[in-house]
Design a protein around this motif. Structure first.
Motif, mmCIF file in Angstrom:
data_model
loop_
_atom_site.group_PDB
_atom_site.id
_atom_site.type_symbol
_atom_site.label_atom_id
_atom_site.label_comp_id
_atom_site.label_asym_id
_atom_site.label_seq_id
_atom_site.Cartn_x
_atom_site.Cartn_y
_atom_site.Cartn_z
ATOM 1 N N PRO B 489 30.554 83.310 40.505
ATOM 2 C CA PRO B 489 29.979 82.043 40.055
ATOM 3 C C PRO B 489 31.034 80.944 40.076
ATOM 4 C CG PRO B 489 30.070 83.655 38.269
ATOM 5 C CD PRO B 489 30.502 84.352 39.498
ATOM 6 N N ARG B 490 30.583 79.733 40.369
ATOM 7 C CA ARG B 490 31.559 78.643 40.475
ATOM 8 C C ARG B 490 32.286 78.411 39.165
ATOM 9 N NH1 ARG B 490 28.611 74.068 43.938
ATOM 10 N NH2 ARG B 490 28.237 75.297 45.804
ATOM 11 N N SER B 491 31.599 78.730 38.076
ATOM 12 C CA SER B 491 32.261 78.497 36.792
ATOM 13 C C SER B 491 33.484 79.402 36.645
ATOM 14 C CB SER B 491 31.291 78.724 35.641
ATOM 15 O OG SER B 491 30.867 80.065 35.642
ATOM 16 N N SER B 635 32.958 73.951 37.698
ATOM 17 C CA SER B 635 32.083 74.584 36.710
ATOM 18 C C SER B 635 30.771 73.829 36.608
ATOM 19 C CB SER B 635 32.742 74.585 35.338
ATOM 20 O OG SER B 635 33.570 75.681 35.199
ATOM 21 N N ASP B 638 28.226 74.556 39.069
ATOM 22 C CA ASP B 638 27.648 75.890 39.012
ATOM 23 C C ASP B 638 26.143 75.774 38.822
ATOM 24 O OD1 ASP B 638 26.747 78.476 38.083
ATOM 25 O OD2 ASP B 638 28.871 78.955 37.812
ATOM 26 N N ARG B 639 25.447 76.545 39.604
ATOM 27 C CA ARG B 639 23.985 76.496 39.558
ATOM 28 C C ARG B 639 23.465 76.704 38.132
ATOM 29 N NH1 ARG B 639 20.481 80.474 40.802
ATOM 30 N NH2 ARG B 639 22.237 81.872 41.055
ATOM 31 N N ARG B 640 24.144 77.598 37.411
ATOM 32 C CA ARG B 640 23.651 77.944 36.085
ATOM 33 C C ARG B 640 23.939 76.850 35.064
ATOM 34 N NH1 ARG B 640 26.672 83.167 34.754
ATOM 35 N NH2 ARG B 640 28.360 81.772 35.284
ATOM 36 N N ARG B 651 20.088 85.717 34.502
ATOM 37 C CA ARG B 651 21.188 86.423 35.158
ATOM 38 C C ARG B 651 20.814 86.769 36.592
ATOM 39 N NH1 ARG B 651 24.990 87.433 31.636
ATOM 40 N NH2 ARG B 651 24.383 87.125 29.492
ATOM 41 N N PHE B 658 30.373 89.965 37.065
ATOM 42 C CA PHE B 658 30.109 88.535 37.155
ATOM 43 C C PHE B 658 29.580 87.938 35.869
ATOM 44 C CE2 PHE B 658 29.373 89.588 41.786
ATOM 45 C CZ PHE B 658 30.686 89.323 42.096
#
Lengths: 153, 660
Positions: B489-491, B635, B638-640, B651, B658
């Motif tokens: 994840p980008r975060s 961050s 990040d998609r989330r 999730r 992850f």
């Protein structure tokens, strides 16, 4: 670990960090702060030589002397008492005779002030607030700069 | 005419904000959807009106309309265009207008992107946001109106020359975006308290806003520090000046908030604390505005010393902060407590982070306010300087920095410290090597400094190795590494970069504090002097003419071990309006550090006083800040975490690796 023990662990952590912080703050406030004084206060309170202080007032007219190299000497006055100051280095851009100034350093045994920092803020009408306040309190302050420019640097 | 329209538009914005404050909040209480629905259009209209007022003022500046008091007092026809524009916020009135504009921007962003928020929460958040806007719009309209007309003047008085600088043109907008961005966290916290309901989703909504505000604050502070470094000519980059502290404290609180919101989002723990932190972070922003703008502290930033304004801001402060804290005291005990966790766990590490950051922040607060307090009680005037802050704040940050690399290695709920330590073996070796090599190369200087360097290396390698483990940089196949890095994840990349940035900044701070060389010498043309391996030959001083200043430019030829490196031209400028002198340092940046030259006074014998510095690795301080902000940005993308996208945050990646 029970819920109680866990909570106790976190409370212990928080309390110990806070206690450490309070201890450090107490020490630091005792040892590292520097008092700001005018020449009259320096004389009246008989500040001992070697104690680090900030001396504030006006640069006495005609007192600025340049020595060899970067040695400069001038006097700081609050119109009642005057203290001579010596400093090695570059004076601030707006250091002028008759202007407000703050010097930080210590007195030598002869009552002469050895400065290692000289502050005069970047505006011709600027008077360091501590100086203005002290001079006002002593009744020697004239509101010369007021009304001309209220933008402080 | 445009000026009057701007003024009118500002008053209209106040009216709209009043509506936006009252109706949706009432609607949310009564469950009236129509009343709640007023919030979004109101937020957008409020933004348009404030934006129009701001543009009207900017127009007055660009066209040099000296019949407007603030333009006359702060602008000049000869000033370059960029400084005419930045002059809009280079003074008290305009900067408050910018503050409100950014506030309205954030409010409108919640209205636009918050479509999947529960209706009553969104309405309450926007109402609280509008409440803040009402307070500040009233403040502007009643005490700091930027649109006041005066009899037309032929020429303006100009902007303070030390503010005529590219870094400083953008420093206030970034800082304000950070200050005001924290208002969203504040509004969400107050709304949650009013609603009496708070859950992981709440944290997911709040975190992106806090992250965005934190990024802006990081960049804004870095810009201010960078400006002070090259413009003030003292070679220093941070002075623990009260005004700097005023921006640093919200940053510390926002950093803590980011981390505690993480715990809340993942584990539903620390709810009550996170709410309090959100309130405190914005309170510190408000206090910063008060300290800086009220004239309590007189410095570069205290634009106007007007007691009426100070009292007004103090009132806003008391009402907003006091109100929020009272609400907190009343409602917070009713919130449901969250999940359990062991002291050694990711949560535990984040609690440690929070305890140390907030305590550190408190020591800065004490150091900033103590002189004011002491003076008002005893009349004694003191200054609290760097020694205080190094001793208190500096020492408190040491355990935090030392523990930082452990955090990401610990599991949620229950962590394994021994396993984490094992994985940090490489970082420990690197830190050890750093101590030894630093002692070997720089055996002169403070003996603590090599340990500081080691701490920085520990953080940098620790952050990088955590990331390397996750992508299996050393153990996996080359093709898989890329795949894994993409899958992360980008975060996770963001965390790594932000922690790495802290390490870089620390490296710069330690190196430049420990091994800065400074020389003050008198030089006549033709003479040479040496510093940190550079030989500078003074060629003389020549007058020059700038667009709105005259200057005396010194010329120095710089050589290193015989070969020419560069030529440096520090100067002393005298601006036309206002008539004011400034010192322009000349800086040669190399990998090892900055050579920094300042031209001083002319001496009687034709010589000049010259001040030279060599600041080793000083640039890492700001590079680190930029890396931190980049990490924040990553961050944020990040998609989330995307603003307004928390619903899709289920999730997506099943692997336990992850679960960041």
């Amino acid at each position: 670990m029970t819920r109680k023990q866990r909570r106790a662990a976190f409370i212990l952590l928080t309390v110990s960090v806070l206690a450490l912080a309070v201890f450090l703050v107490a020490i630091a406030l005792r040892d590292t702060i520097v008092f700001f004084l005018t020449p009259r206060e320096v004389v009246e309170r008989a500040i001992p030589p070697g104690k680090r202080i900030r001396l504030g007032g006006l640069v006495a007219e005609g007192s600025l002397k340049r020595g060899t190299g970067m040695q400069v000497e001038f006097a700081i006055t609050d119109k009642t008492k005057t203290i001579t100051v010596s400093y090695i280095g570059i004076l601030p851009d707006l250091f002028r005779e008759g202007q407000g100034v703050v010097a930080e350093g210590k007195l030598d045994a002869a009552g002469h002030f050895l400065a290692d920092v000289v502050l005069a803020k970047h505006d011709e009408n600027y008077m360091p607030p501590e100086v203005a306040k002290a001079l006002k309190a002593q009744g020697v302050w004239k509101d010369a700069g007021k009304g001309k420019r209220d933008v402080q640097p | 005419m445009i000026v009057e329209l701007g003024h009118f538009s500002l008053v209209l914005a106040l009216a709209v904000a009043l509506v936006q404050m009252a109706l949706p909040a009432w609607g949310a209480r009564r469950g009236d959807r129509q009343l709640m629905a007023v919030a979004e259009p109101a937020a957008l209209v409020q933004l348009s009106l404030v934006l129009f007022a701001f543009l009207a003022l900017m127009h007055a500046y660009i066209t040099s309309d000296f019949s407007v008091e603030t333009v006359w007092a702060n602008s000049h026809t000869a000033k370059p265009l960029i400084y005419k524009i930045s002059g809009v916020w280079g003074n008290h009135e305009g900067s408050m207008l910018l503050w409100v504009l950014i506030l309205a921007l954030f409010g409108a962003a919640v209205a636009l992107f918050g479509t999947n928020l529960p209706a009553s929460l969104r309405a309450t958040v926007l109402a609280v946001q509008a409440g803040i806007a009402v307070a500040f719009l009233l403040f502007i309209v009643l005490t700091s109106n930027p649109f006041v007309r005066i009899p037309p003047q032929p020429q303006g008085r100009g902007l303070n020359p030390i503010l005529q600088d590219p870094a400083l043109a953008f420093h206030p907008p970034f800082l304000y975006a950070g200050y005001v961005g924290l208002s969203i966290a504040f509004s969400f916290a107050v709304a949650a308290l009013i609603e009496g309901r708070i859950d992981a989703a709440w944290a997911r909504w709040v975190r992106p806003w806090t992250l965005a505000a934190w990024m802006c604050l990081t960049l804004g502070i870095a810009m201010g520090s960078w400006w002070a470094y090259y413009e003030l000519g003292w070679g220093g980059w941070w002075f623990w000046d009260p005004v700097e502290n005023a921006s640093f404290m919200p940053w510390l609180a926002a950093t803590a908030l980011l981390h505690s919101a993480l715990v809340m989002e993942k584990r539903e723990a620390l709810k009550v604390w996170t709410i309090l932190l959100a309130i405190l972070a914005f309170s510190l922003s408000l206090m910063g505005t008060f300290l800086v703008r009220s004239g309590v502290l007189t410095s570069v930033h205290a634009f106007a010393v007007d007691p009426k304004r100070g009292i007004f801001i103090l009132t806003i402060l008391v009402v907003l902060i006091g109100g929020a804290l009272a609400l907190y005291a009343w409602r917070a005990p009713q919130l449901q407590p969250g999940g359990l966790f062991a002291p050694i766990s990711r949560e535990g590490a984040l609690v440690l982070n929070n305890v140390l950051l907030t305590t550190g922040c408190a020591t800065v607060l004490v150091g900033t306010l103590y002189p004011l307090l002491l003076e008002s009680i005893t009349g004694a005037k003191i200054s609290v300087g760097p020694p205080y802050f190094n001793l208190t704040f500096g020492l408190l940050m040491l355990p935090l920095l030392a523990a930082m690399p452990f955090g990401p290695y610990l599991g949620w709920k229950r962590g394994d410290l021994a396993a984490a330590a094992q994985r940090l073996f490489a970082a420990a070796i690197a830190a050890l090597l750093a101590v030894v090599t630093t002692f070997a190369i720089m055996w002169r200087g403070p003996w603590l400094a090599p340990f500081g360097i080691a701490l920085a290396v520990w953080i940098i390698v620790g952050a990088a190795s955590e990331w390397a483990t996750r992508v299996q940089l050393l153990t996996g196949q080359a093709g898989r590494v890329w795949h894994r890095a993409r899958g992360l994840p980008r975060s996770a990349h963001g965390t790594m970069l932000a922690h790495l940035g802290i390490g870089l900044t620390l490296l710069g701070i330690v190196a430049t504090s420990a091994w800065q060389s400074e020389r003050v010498v008198a030089m006549r043309p033709g003479e040479s002097t040496e510093i940190a391996g550079y030989v500078l030959t003074f060629r003389g001083v020549a007058p020059a003419q700038g667009p709105n200043y005259q200057e005396q430019v010194g010329l120095f030829a710089v050589t290193s071990s015989g070969s020419p490196v560069t030529e440096l031209s520090p100067s002393k400028r005298l601006y036309d309006a206002p008539r004011q002198a400034t010192t322009e340092a000349a800086i040669h940046a190399a990998i090892a550090g900055d050579l920094y030259v300042v031209l001083g006074d002319e001496l009687k014998d034709g010589g000049w006083v010259v001040r030279l510095y060599f600041n080793p690795l000083v640039r890492l301080i700001w590079i680190g800040a930029v890396v931190m902000a980049l990490g924040g940005g990553l961050s944020l993308s990040d998609r989330r975490l995307r603003v307004g996208a928390p619903r899709r945050a289920r999730r997506a990646i099943p692997s336990s690796l992850f679960t960041e």
